[in-house]
Design a protein around this motif. Sequence first.
Motif, PDB file in Angstrom:
ATOM      1  N   ARG A   1       0.825  -1.217   0.000  1.00 48.08           N
ATOM      2  CA  ARG A   1       0.000   0.000   0.000  1.00 48.08           C
ATOM      3  C   ARG A   1       0.856   1.263   0.000  1.00 48.08           C
ATOM      4  N   LEU A   2       1.989   1.222   0.681  1.00 47.17           N
ATOM      5  CA  LEU A   2       2.861   2.398   0.765  1.00 47.17           C
ATOM      6  C   LEU A   2       3.919   2.427  -0.336  1.00 47.17           C
ATOM      7  N   ALA A   3       3.825   1.433  -1.244  1.00 52.92           N
ATOM      8  CA  ALA A   3       4.747   1.367  -2.394  1.00 52.92           C
ATOM      9  C   ALA A   3       6.206   1.243  -1.966  1.00 52.92           C
ATOM     10  N   TRP A   4       6.445   0.497  -0.904  1.00 55.65           N
ATOM     11  CA  TRP A   4       7.824   0.276  -0.464  1.00 55.65           C
ATOM     12  C   TRP A   4       8.552  -0.694  -1.390  1.00 55.65           C
ATOM     13  N   VAL A   5       7.796  -1.578  -2.021  1.00 50.27           N
ATOM     14  CA  VAL A   5       8.402  -2.552  -2.940  1.00 50.27           C
ATOM     15  C   VAL A   5       7.738  -2.413  -4.300  1.00 50.27           C
ATOM     16  N   ASP A   6       8.496  -2.775  -5.323  1.00 51.59           N
ATOM     17  CA  ASP A   6       7.980  -2.725  -6.695  1.00 51.59           C
ATOM     18  C   ASP A   6       6.990  -3.884  -6.892  1.00 51.59           C
ATOM     19  N   PRO A   7       5.713  -3.606  -7.181  1.00 49.64           N
ATOM     20  CA  PRO A   7       4.715  -4.687  -7.346  1.00 49.64           C
ATOM     21  C   PRO A   7       5.033  -5.624  -8.505  1.00 49.64           C
ATOM     22  N   ARG A   8       5.893  -5.168  -9.426  1.00 49.80           N
ATOM     23  CA  ARG A   8       6.265  -6.067 -10.532  1.00 49.80           C
ATOM     24  C   ARG A   8       7.235  -7.150 -10.056  1.00 49.80           C
ATOM     25  N   LEU A   9       7.939  -6.860  -8.959  1.00 50.55           N
ATOM     26  CA  LEU A   9       8.891  -7.840  -8.416  1.00 50.55           C
ATOM     27  C   LEU A   9       8.301  -8.657  -7.274  1.00 50.55           C
ATOM     28  N   TRP A  10       7.373  -8.071  -6.536  1.00 50.17           N
ATOM     29  CA  TRP A  10       6.742  -8.781  -5.411  1.00 50.17           C
ATOM     30  C   TRP A  10       5.277  -8.348  -5.368  1.00 50.17           C
ATOM     31  N   ALA A  11       4.388  -9.233  -5.847  1.00 50.19           N
ATOM     32  CA  ALA A  11       2.974  -8.881  -5.989  1.00 50.19           C
ATOM     33  C   ALA A  11       2.326  -8.622  -4.628  1.00 50.19           C
TER      34      ALA A  11
END
Length: 274
Positions: A37-47
Motif C-alpha cells: 500500500r505504501l509502495a515500499w516494494v515494486d509490485p512487478r517484483l513482489w505482488a
Amino acid sequence: MSALHASGKRRWSGRLTSAEGWVIPLLVLAVWDLSARLAWVDPRLWAPPAEVISTAFVQISDGTVFVHVLASLQRQILGFVLGSSIGLALGVVLASSRLADQLFGPLLHAIKQVAIFTWIPLLSIWVGSGELAKVTFIALACVFPVMLGAYEGVRGIDPRFREVADALQLTRAQKIRRLIIPSALPAILGGLQLALIFAWLAVIGADYFFIAAPGLGTSMLEGRDHFQMDVVIFDMLVIGLIGFGYIQLARRAEGRLLRWQGSARAKPKGLIRP
C-alpha cells in the motif's frame, strides 16, 4: 473439581499455544500488505497480497491449480513408493548380512554423498527427460534416507532381544514380525518422514530440470517467464501448505504407529507376548 479445572487449564493452554503459532504469519502478512500500500516494494517484483488472493480465486475457480497439484502429487507418490521400497530393502539387507554390508556398504555410503542434482545429466541420458526421468529423480531422493533409517533401526536391535528370540525358537517370519519390525519401526518411520519431505522438494526440482509438463514447478516457471509474480507467489504458498500438511500427516501416522512405545519403549512389542 481439581481434575476438571486442570483439564480445562490444559485445553486453554493448548489453544493459546496454537494461537501463538499464527502471530508471526499474520504479522508478516500485515507488513506485506502495508509495504504494498505504501509502495515500499515494486509490485512487478513482489505482488501485493490482494493480487495473489485474486489469482488464487481465478486458479481455483477454473481448476488450473488442481491440475498442477494433482500432477505433482502423482509424481511424488510414485517416486516416494518406488524409492522408499528400494531404500527399505537395501537397508534391511545391509543390516542383516555382514557380507552384504562389507561388499556394498562402502559403495552405497559413498554414492549417498553425491548431491542429488548431479544425477540429472545421467538420468537424462538413461531414461530421457520426460515423466520417467522425473519419477526416477524423485525416487533417487528417497532411497538413501529410508535406507539409512532401516539400516540403523535393524542394526540397533538390542542383542538381548535377539537372544530371547533364539531362546524362544522363533521362526524367521516370527522374528521379522515380533522383533525386527517393532524394534526398527521408529528409525524406519524417521527415514520415511525425511524421504517424504525430500520427495516433495524433488518434485519441484524435477519440473525445473526436465521437460515441462503440468506441475507446480512448471507453473512457477511459466509465471516467471510471463513476469506474473502473483502466480509465482501463489504457487509458493500452495507448495508450502502441502509440505506443511505432509509433515503433520507424517507426525500423526508416526504417533499412531508408535503408541505402544508408551508402555513398552524398551521392549519389542511382539516379545512381550510371544
